[in-house]
Design a protein around this motif. Structure first.
Motif, PDB file in Angstrom:
ATOM      1  N   GLY A   1       0.915  -1.457  -0.504  1.00 36.43           N
ATOM      2  CA  GLY A   1       0.104  -0.138   0.004  1.00 36.43           C
ATOM      3  C   GLY A   1       0.882   1.537  -0.184  1.00 36.43           C
ATOM      4  N   GLU A   2       2.314   1.002   0.588  1.00 37.80           N
ATOM      5  CA  GLU A   2       2.745   2.128   1.398  1.00 37.80           C
ATOM      6  C   GLU A   2       3.589   2.634  -0.253  1.00 37.80           C
ATOM      7  OE1 GLU A   2       4.037   1.806   5.577  1.00 37.80           O
ATOM      8  OE2 GLU A   2       5.295   1.394   4.139  1.00 37.80           O
ATOM      9  N   ILE A   3       4.134   1.933  -1.006  1.00 36.13           N
ATOM     10  CA  ILE A   3       4.845   1.565  -1.955  1.00 36.13           C
ATOM     11  C   ILE A   3       3.690   1.933  -3.030  1.00 36.13           C
ATOM     12  CG2 ILE A   3       5.679   0.381  -4.031  1.00 36.13           C
ATOM     13  CD1 ILE A   3       7.005   0.894  -1.527  1.00 36.13           C
ATOM     14  N   LEU A   4       2.212   1.608  -3.438  1.00 37.58           N
ATOM     15  CA  LEU A   4       0.632   2.006  -4.347  1.00 37.58           C
ATOM     16  C   LEU A   4       0.868   3.937  -4.041  1.00 37.58           C
ATOM     17  CD1 LEU A   4      -1.270  -0.484  -4.348  1.00 37.58           C
ATOM     18  CD2 LEU A   4       1.150   0.363  -6.548  1.00 37.58           C
ATOM     19  N   ASP A   5       1.202   4.314  -2.994  1.00 41.51           N
ATOM     20  CA  ASP A   5       0.567   5.580  -1.952  1.00 41.51           C
ATOM     21  C   ASP A   5       1.826   6.392  -2.940  1.00 41.51           C
ATOM     22  OD1 ASP A   5      -0.867   4.675  -1.014  1.00 41.51           O
ATOM     23  OD2 ASP A   5      -0.746   5.161   0.776  1.00 41.51           O
ATOM     24  N   LEU A   6       2.709   5.889  -2.592  1.00 43.02           N
ATOM     25  CA  LEU A   6       3.915   6.787  -3.471  1.00 43.02           C
ATOM     26  C   LEU A   6       4.109   7.008  -5.022  1.00 43.02           C
ATOM     27  CD1 LEU A   6       6.762   7.947  -2.857  1.00 43.02           C
ATOM     28  CD2 LEU A   6       8.531   5.847  -2.781  1.00 43.02           C
ATOM     29  N   LEU A   7       3.966   5.498  -5.706  1.00 46.81           N
ATOM     30  CA  LEU A   7       3.898   6.007  -6.537  1.00 46.81           C
ATOM     31  C   LEU A   7       2.585   6.940  -7.166  1.00 46.81           C
ATOM     32  CD1 LEU A   7       4.354   1.646  -7.416  1.00 46.81           C
ATOM     33  CD2 LEU A   7       6.236   3.898  -8.675  1.00 46.81           C
ATOM     34  N   ASN A   8       1.620   6.519  -6.688  1.00 40.49           N
ATOM     35  CA  ASN A   8       1.076   7.842  -7.186  1.00 40.49           C
ATOM     36  C   ASN A   8       1.243   8.903  -7.309  1.00 40.49           C
ATOM     37  OD1 ASN A   8      -1.933   6.952  -7.892  1.00 40.49           O
ATOM     38  ND2 ASN A   8      -2.775   6.291  -6.331  1.00 40.49           N
ATOM     39  N   ARG A   9       1.019   9.320  -5.951  1.00 44.60           N
ATOM     40  CA  ARG A   9       2.452   9.946  -5.570  1.00 44.60           C
ATOM     41  C   ARG A   9       4.339  10.914  -6.303  1.00 44.60           C
ATOM     42  NH1 ARG A   9       4.858   9.994  -0.722  1.00 44.60           N
ATOM     43  NH2 ARG A   9       6.686  11.071  -1.459  1.00 44.60           N
ATOM     44  N   LEU A  10       4.183   9.963  -6.899  1.00 45.08           N
ATOM     45  CA  LEU A  10       5.602  10.091  -7.971  1.00 45.08           C
ATOM     46  C   LEU A  10       4.697  10.488  -9.255  1.00 45.08           C
ATOM     47  CD1 LEU A  10       8.121   7.427  -7.708  1.00 45.08           C
ATOM     48  CD2 LEU A  10       7.979  10.450  -6.955  1.00 45.08           C
ATOM     49  N   ASN A  11       3.266   9.977  -9.453  1.00 47.20           N
ATOM     50  CA  ASN A  11       2.449  10.347 -10.957  1.00 47.20           C
ATOM     51  C   ASN A  11       1.686  11.860 -10.930  1.00 47.20           C
ATOM     52  OD1 ASN A  11      -0.694   9.604 -11.693  1.00 47.20           O
ATOM     53  ND2 ASN A  11       1.112   9.425 -13.310  1.00 47.20           N
ATOM     54  N   THR A  12       1.095  11.934  -9.350  1.00 43.82           N
ATOM     55  CA  THR A  12       0.311  13.043  -9.535  1.00 43.82           C
ATOM     56  C   THR A  12       1.344  14.773  -8.994  1.00 43.82           C
ATOM     57  OG1 THR A  12      -0.338  12.758  -7.214  1.00 43.82           O
ATOM     58  CG2 THR A  12      -2.236  11.742  -9.001  1.00 43.82           C
ATOM     59  N   GLU A  13       2.141  14.658  -8.504  1.00 35.79           N
ATOM     60  CA  GLU A  13       3.080  15.615  -7.233  1.00 35.79           C
ATOM     61  C   GLU A  13       3.605  16.100  -8.370  1.00 35.79           C
ATOM     62  OE1 GLU A  13       4.187  15.602  -3.066  1.00 35.79           O
ATOM     63  OE2 GLU A  13       1.467  14.641  -3.625  1.00 35.79           O
ATOM     64  N   HIS A  14       4.823  14.600  -9.089  1.00 37.13           N
ATOM     65  CA  HIS A  14       6.072  14.905  -9.822  1.00 37.13           C
ATOM     66  C   HIS A  14       5.659  14.346 -11.635  1.00 37.13           C
ATOM     67  CE1 HIS A  14       9.190  14.934  -6.064  1.00 37.13           C
ATOM     68  NE2 HIS A  14       7.057  14.466  -5.604  1.00 37.13           N
ATOM     69  N   HIS A  15       4.726  14.782 -11.632  1.00 35.91           N
ATOM     70  CA  HIS A  15       4.233  13.696 -13.368  1.00 35.91           C
ATOM     71  C   HIS A  15       4.933  12.604 -14.095  1.00 35.91           C
ATOM     72  CE1 HIS A  15       2.250  17.547 -12.257  1.00 35.91           C
ATOM     73  NE2 HIS A  15       3.063  18.529 -11.529  1.00 35.91           N
TER      74      HIS A  15
END
Ligand SMILES: Nc1ncnc2c1ncn2[C@@H]1O[C@H](COP(=O)(O)OP(=O)(O)OP(=O)(O)O)[C@@H](O)[C@H]1O
Ligand SMILES: [Mg+2]
Lengths: 369, 239
Positions: free
Chosen positions: B182-196
């Motif tokens: 779950g943490e990894i997926l959250d991180l990937l989501n953040r990389l996608n939304t915040e870091h494009h």
């Protein structure tokens, strides 16, 4: 060198394996340093220019035969000759027949000996060191093929390339059969200059050509080489030993590198995926082998010093003690050792490096998964 | 189509085993836009890893053309491709694939060694990447001193440190427990939304796939778009 950390850490990835491999390099390097130093010590000729004006005259049939002492006056007449010293190898026994008590004893004419040997100047007093003699020491030597025991008193110490001899006055042999026969083993003579040597040799050889005792005159260097020629085989032996162990250690290091590279196929695939090029992988693996070999090389070169000191201590008590005094680790030898270490690294690392650089990223990544 | 970040046209891939051709991917067409988060699903052996490898530039197609960021990578040569990967792709693997002899910091620094950055610049980038994955305090730890989830976060830091446009992740949560996953997926989501970051992720886990914008299904080398709900159903059936 930003990659150095990566290389260094990979070298010690498996610590005990790295140290064992290095230990084998250390041993081989100690051996190579010692062997090359011995080879250098055996090379009587190395860098030697002294004595170039000296000529030695011996009986044409060899050292076993003696020449009439009267030749001396004739040789002294040869143009270019400065001084002539007759010398006889006494071959006596000092204390007992154990090899560590062996040294050369030569009778000579002290009046001219100094002239002939005036440029002997390497400071080392081998026999003094070996037997702890002091000036005024009484030295008794018992003749073997020349009968009779002679009592000598140590009056002075000479220095020279070969300090493993004592010289004493011809008069001590006057009462022996040689004295009565007026014969001598060799003439040691000094010419005016090194350029005169060939002419003087020719003139002397011609002079006695048709006599009962023809002679062979030769430069000092050539005379000395007679004794070291048999060392040729020893040198060959040393060289083949050095080459064999060198080859063996290349195989050992190559094996270590191959194992290490094989275990890291995935790691190499990963860094290739990250963007490392084939050539970079090749350099990294090759550098690892060279670093490993150089570490072993430095440790080996340093380790050879105490080893050499021990060896010199031992040789000093053997008949070849004179080598102990020529034995040292030269800069050239150290350079040879480092070159050998780098060579070991390159040779051993090359094949694993090429292999590693050629792995397929996709196959390498698939391996664990 | 030409404006898409990733453009895969008529791509086929076959492996040759002796004289036998083993087809893995057949005539794949796919476009992915900048900023997308794609989940690639499908049964084992269907060719997911193969497709991912092709668009990440570590494998080459047998047929077809792959264009990424307006450059045709399917016809690039080895060295050129290596340089391109360093600039454009961040890799995240199932088994993290960190270098065991290097610390977390050094692992993350690895891709930067290929750049012209100075030592100080590299350090700054590494610190930033470790901060993003929340592991600033573990910089000096070796991989064996980290948990699986932490190792994967270090691997993600390594993937983003050179600021690539695309992240490819092959089953990034496949070896993790539900919480770490779950943490990894959250991180990937953040990389996608915040870091494009554009992310292409292979996964067997429908819950992981549900985080994606778009779900692709690969079966026997054929690609189809799939509704998230359908994937969930299938997983209940036990695939
Ligand atoms: N180097 C290769 N040589 C021959 N066949 C290969 C090679 N690499 C992959 N394959 C085959 O290609 C097919 C697809 O493999 P791939 O790894 O892409 O599947 P996947 O969908 O990722 O499977 P999984 O879910 O198990 O990871 C498999 O049948 C595999 O055996
Ligand atoms: Mg796969």
């Amino acid at each position: 060198m930003k990659y150095f950390r990566f290389i260094w850490k990979n070298v010690f990835r498996k610590k005990s394996r790295a140290f064992l491999t290095m230990a084998s390099i250390v041993l081989v390097l100690v051996l190579i340093v010692v062997l090359s130093s011995l080879l250098e010590a055996l090379d009587y000729d190395t860098g030697r220019t002294k004595g170039a004006a000296n000529v030695v005259v011996q009986h044409a049939t060899g050292l076993g035969n003696f020449m009439p002492l009267a030749y001396r006056q004739k040789i002294e007449q040869v143009p270019g000759v400065v001084a002539v010293a007759p010398q006889i190898w006494f071959g006596g026994i000092y204390v007992d027949e154990r090899p560590q008590n062996f040294f050369g004893q030569l009778s000579t004419d002290p009046q001219v000996w100094a002239i002939v040997h005036d440029d002997y100047s390497i400071p080392d007093d081998q026999l003094i060191d070996r037997f702890h003699w002091t000036i005024g020491q009484r030295i008794q030597v018992r003749g073997t093929y020349i009968p009779g025991t002679i009592d000598l008193v140590l009056r002075g110490v000479y220095t020279g390339p070969d300090e493993s001899n004592i010289f004493f006055h011809n008069k001590y042999l006057e009462n022996s059969f040689l004295g009565r026969l007026e014969r001598t083993g060799i003439f040691y003579l000094r010419t005016e200059a090194p350029e005169k040597v060939p002419g003087v040799c020719d003139a002397i050889n011609k002079m006695f050509e048709n006599s009962d005792a023809p002679v062979k005159a030769m430069p000092e260097k050539q005379f000395m080489l007679q004794f070291t020629e048999m060392m040729g085989d020893v040198k060959l032996l040393f060289r083949s030993i050095a080459l064999t162990v060198l080859f063996t250690v290349v195989l050992i290091v190559a094996n270590t590198m191959a194992m290490s590279a094989r275990e890291r196929v995935t790691q190499i695939a990963v860094i290739r995926a990250l963007g490392f090029r084939r050539s970079q992988v090749l350099m990294l693996v090759l550098s690892e082998a060279i670093v490993l070999a150089l570490l072993g090389g430095v440790a080996g070169a340093l380790g050879s010093f105490p080893f050499m000191w021990g060896l010199i201590g031992i040789i000093k008590h053997t008949p070849v003690a004179m080598f102990a005094y020529n034995l040292k680790i030269s800069l050239a030898t150290l350079l040879t050792a480092f070159t050998a270490a780098v060579g070991i690294g390159v040779l051993a690392g090359f094949v694993p490096a090429i292999r590693s650089s050629r792995i397929s990223i996709v196959d390498g990544l698939r391996r664990v998964a | 189509m030409a404006d898409s970040l990733i453009c895969i046209e008529h791509v086929s891939k076959a492996y040759r085993r002796d004289s036998l051709q083993i087809p893995v991917l057949a005539d794949i067409d796919l476009t992915i836009d900048t900023g997308e988060f794609i989940a690639l699903m499908g049964p084992s052996g269907s060719g997911k890893t193969t497709l991912l490898n092709l668009l990440a530039g570590i494998d080459t197609p047998t047929k077809g053309r792959i264009t990424i960021d307006r450059r045709v990578i399917s016809s690039m040569r080895e060295t050129e491709l290596a340089r391109w990967r360093a600039d454009h792709i961040g890799f995240i693997f199932q088994l993290y694939n960190l270098i065991p002899v290097l610390t977390a910091f050094e692992n993350v620094e690895l891709p930067l060694l290929l750049t012209r950055l100075s030592r100080q610049e590299r350090q700054a980038h590494v610190r930033t990447a470790l901060a993003i994955v929340g592991l600033s305090d573990r910089a000096d730890h070796y991989p064996r001193q980290l948990s699986g989830g932490q190792e994967q976060r270090v691997a993600i830091a390594r993937a983003i440190v050179a600021d690539p446009v695309i992240l490819v992740a092959d089953e990034p949560t496949g070896d993790l427990d539900a919480r770490s996953a779950g943490e990894i997926l959250d991180l990937l989501n953040r990389l996608n939304t915040e870091h494009h970051k554009t992310i292409v992720m292979v996964t067997h886990d429908p819950r992981a796939a549900a985080r994606a914008h778009r779900m692709l299904h690969l079966d026997k080398g054929v690609l189809s778009v799939e509704e998230p709900a359908a994937a969930l159903d299938r997983s209940r059936d036990g695939r």
